[in-house]
Design an enzyme around this catalytic site. Structure first.
Site, short mmCIF file in Angstrom:
data_model
loop_
_atom_site.label_atom_id
_atom_site.label_comp_id
_atom_site.label_asym_id
_atom_site.label_seq_id
_atom_site.Cartn_x
_atom_site.Cartn_y
_atom_site.Cartn_z
N HIS A 58 -49.76 47.33 -71.73
CA HIS A 58 -51.12 46.42 -71.69
C HIS A 58 -51.29 45.48 -70.66
O HIS A 58 -50.42 44.82 -70.28
CB HIS A 58 -51.29 45.95 -73.06
N GLU A 60 -52.25 42.36 -70.46
CA GLU A 60 -51.66 40.98 -71.10
C GLU A 60 -50.25 41.09 -70.92
O GLU A 60 -49.58 40.14 -70.67
CB GLU A 60 -52.17 40.64 -72.52
N CYS A 88 -54.76 43.07 -78.63
CA CYS A 88 -54.65 43.64 -79.74
C CYS A 88 -53.35 42.81 -80.37
O CYS A 88 -53.02 41.92 -79.96
CB CYS A 88 -54.12 45.06 -79.32
N CYS A 91 -50.32 42.61 -78.07
CA CYS A 91 -50.43 41.45 -77.07
C CYS A 91 -50.74 39.96 -77.67
O CYS A 91 -50.18 39.14 -77.18
CB CYS A 91 -52.04 41.83 -76.34
#
Length: 159
Positions: A58, A60, A88, A91
């Protein structure tokens, strides 16, 4: 010429938006992130799950990993994470674990957001809380996201 805090936030969110645009060009869901400390970008990331075949890739997580390597510490005290979409749970957990004090997001994520939209990890008695702000560059990011998914639906219909 000195910039105001608002101008700096816009500058750095623009960099996160550029990362999201690159992700979209690569066929990834367009999410981008940058980690900033002392007015300098120390980490960049964009979604790379499809490319890397990695559920952890992801934006992040990639940006946090890059920043940690840049400064040689897992603690990102004094940093701000600029990210185009609300993190999410995975993260958000990484943000809390890295002790990032401030997160600036373009949009909330009604399906997976973990800083208030679906759940709020800041509401749990964890050892760190992060300040989260929403709405910066909302319109250009919402347009990018909409265009990406419209194009994806078109491709899927052709198959």
């Amino acid at each position: 010429m000195d910039m105001t805090p608002e101008q700096l936030d816009t500058l750095f969110m623009t960099e996160a938006l550029k990362e999201a645009e690159l992700a979209a060009q690569e066929g990834e869901v367009p999410v981008g992130a940058v980690v900033v400390r002392d007015g300098q970008i120390i980490g960049r990331g964009r979604n790379a799950r499809e490319y890397g075949k990695n559920a952890l890739a992801h934006a992040e997580i990639v940006a946090i990993d890059s920043a940690c390597k840049q400064i040689g510490s897992w603690r990102l005290l004094g940093c701000t994470l600029y990210v185009t979409m609300e993190p999410c749970p995975m993260c958000a957990g990484a943000i809390i674990s890295a002790r990032i004090p401030r997160v600036v997001c373009s949009v909330r994520d009604a399906k997976a957001g973990a800083f208030g939209s679906v759940i709020n990890l800041n509401s749990y008695p964890l050892n760190h809380k992060t300040q989260v702000e929403y709405g910066l560059l909302n319109e250009p990011y919402t347009r990018l996201l909409g265009d990406f998914f419209a194009e994806l639906r078109k491709k899927l219909r052709k198959k």
